[in-house]
Design a protein around this motif. Sequence first.
Motif, mmCIF file in Angstrom:
data_model
loop_
_atom_site.group_PDB
_atom_site.id
_atom_site.type_symbol
_atom_site.label_atom_id
_atom_site.label_comp_id
_atom_site.label_asym_id
_atom_site.label_seq_id
_atom_site.Cartn_x
_atom_site.Cartn_y
_atom_site.Cartn_z
ATOM 1 N N MET A 98 0.824 -1.183 0.000
ATOM 2 C CA MET A 98 0.000 0.000 0.000
ATOM 3 C C MET A 98 0.872 1.252 0.000
ATOM 4 O O MET A 98 0.594 2.194 -0.725
ATOM 5 C CB MET A 98 -0.913 -0.007 1.223
ATOM 6 N N ALA A 99 1.910 1.256 0.792
ATOM 7 C CA ALA A 99 2.763 2.441 0.864
ATOM 8 C C ALA A 99 3.392 2.735 -0.491
ATOM 9 O O ALA A 99 3.493 3.894 -0.896
ATOM 10 C CB ALA A 99 3.834 2.246 1.928
ATOM 11 N N TYR A 100 3.803 1.687 -1.207
ATOM 12 C CA TYR A 100 4.405 1.884 -2.529
ATOM 13 C C TYR A 100 3.389 2.487 -3.500
ATOM 14 O O TYR A 100 3.694 3.436 -4.216
ATOM 15 C CB TYR A 100 4.934 0.565 -3.071
ATOM 16 N N ALA A 101 2.183 1.958 -3.505
ATOM 17 C CA ALA A 101 1.146 2.469 -4.408
ATOM 18 C C ALA A 101 0.839 3.931 -4.117
ATOM 19 O O ALA A 101 0.672 4.730 -5.040
ATOM 20 C CB ALA A 101 -0.116 1.610 -4.291
ATOM 21 N N LEU A 102 0.769 4.294 -2.857
ATOM 22 C CA LEU A 102 0.519 5.687 -2.506
ATOM 23 C C LEU A 102 1.692 6.577 -2.908
ATOM 24 O O LEU A 102 1.489 7.698 -3.382
ATOM 25 C CB LEU A 102 0.250 5.823 -1.016
ATOM 26 N N ALA A 159 -8.840 -2.297 0.797
ATOM 27 C CA ALA A 159 -8.734 -3.266 -0.294
ATOM 28 C C ALA A 159 -7.587 -4.260 -0.107
ATOM 29 O O ALA A 159 -7.636 -5.366 -0.659
ATOM 30 C CB ALA A 159 -8.548 -2.529 -1.620
ATOM 31 N N GLN A 160 -6.572 -3.904 0.658
ATOM 32 C CA GLN A 160 -5.386 -4.754 0.771
ATOM 33 C C GLN A 160 -5.685 -6.166 1.266
ATOM 34 O O GLN A 160 -5.235 -7.137 0.651
ATOM 35 C CB GLN A 160 -4.335 -4.090 1.654
ATOM 36 N N PRO A 161 -6.447 -6.377 2.347
ATOM 37 C CA PRO A 161 -6.703 -7.748 2.781
ATOM 38 C C PRO A 161 -7.490 -8.558 1.757
ATOM 39 O O PRO A 161 -7.280 -9.763 1.615
ATOM 40 C CB PRO A 161 -7.485 -7.602 4.081
ATOM 41 N N ILE A 162 -8.366 -7.905 1.021
ATOM 42 C CA ILE A 162 -9.134 -8.589 -0.014
ATOM 43 C C ILE A 162 -8.204 -9.041 -1.129
ATOM 44 O O ILE A 162 -8.279 -10.180 -1.606
ATOM 45 C CB ILE A 162 -10.248 -7.667 -0.555
ATOM 46 N N ALA A 163 -7.297 -8.153 -1.541
ATOM 47 C CA ALA A 163 -6.343 -8.487 -2.591
ATOM 48 C C ALA A 163 -5.397 -9.591 -2.141
ATOM 49 O O ALA A 163 -5.087 -10.509 -2.908
ATOM 50 C CB ALA A 163 -5.558 -7.244 -2.992
ATOM 51 N N GLU A 164 -4.936 -9.535 -0.906
ATOM 52 C CA GLU A 164 -4.037 -10.569 -0.399
ATOM 53 C C GLU A 164 -4.731 -11.928 -0.348
ATOM 54 O O GLU A 164 -4.127 -12.947 -0.680
ATOM 55 C CB GLU A 164 -3.513 -10.184 0.979
ATOM 56 N N ALA A 165 -5.984 -11.953 0.059
ATOM 57 C CA ALA A 165 -6.725 -13.206 0.109
ATOM 58 C C ALA A 165 -6.925 -13.783 -1.303
ATOM 59 O O ALA A 165 -6.783 -14.987 -1.513
ATOM 60 C CB ALA A 165 -8.078 -12.998 0.789
ATOM 61 N N ALA A 166 -7.232 -12.912 -2.262
ATOM 62 C CA ALA A 166 -7.409 -13.375 -3.645
ATOM 63 C C ALA A 166 -6.095 -13.903 -4.205
ATOM 64 O O ALA A 166 -6.080 -14.952 -4.874
ATOM 65 C CB ALA A 166 -7.922 -12.226 -4.519
ATOM 66 N N TYR A 167 -5.002 -13.242 -3.893
ATOM 67 C CA TYR A 167 -3.684 -13.695 -4.359
ATOM 68 C C TYR A 167 -3.342 -15.048 -3.740
ATOM 69 O O TYR A 167 -2.870 -15.950 -4.430
ATOM 70 C CB TYR A 167 -2.618 -12.668 -4.010
ATOM 71 N N ALA A 168 -3.598 -15.198 -2.458
ATOM 72 C CA ALA A 168 -3.314 -16.476 -1.789
ATOM 73 C C ALA A 168 -4.157 -17.589 -2.391
ATOM 74 O O ALA A 168 -3.664 -18.708 -2.599
ATOM 75 C CB ALA A 168 -3.584 -16.352 -0.294
ATOM 76 N N GLU A 169 -5.406 -17.300 -2.698
ATOM 77 C CA GLU A 169 -6.275 -18.306 -3.317
ATOM 78 C C GLU A 169 -5.754 -18.728 -4.680
ATOM 79 O O GLU A 169 -5.709 -19.921 -4.991
ATOM 80 C CB GLU A 169 -7.696 -17.746 -3.439
#
Length: 50
Positions: free
Chosen positions: A1-5, A35-45
């Motif tokens: 997130m910090a990088y994107a910002l 959005a970060q936890p949602i994205a991390e969960a999708a990536y892990a899946e």
Amino acid sequence: MAYALAVQQADTREYVEDKRFYKNGETAASEYAKAQPIAEAAYAELRNAQ
């Protein structure tokens, strides 16, 4: 997130956050954080599916 910002804030084009899509006090930082936890969960899946 910090990088994107950091990338967003380094952009020299005019960016007026309140004229974008935020309507209820959201900020770029709050939306990334949400959005970060949602994205991390999708990536892990996806990673586990391979």
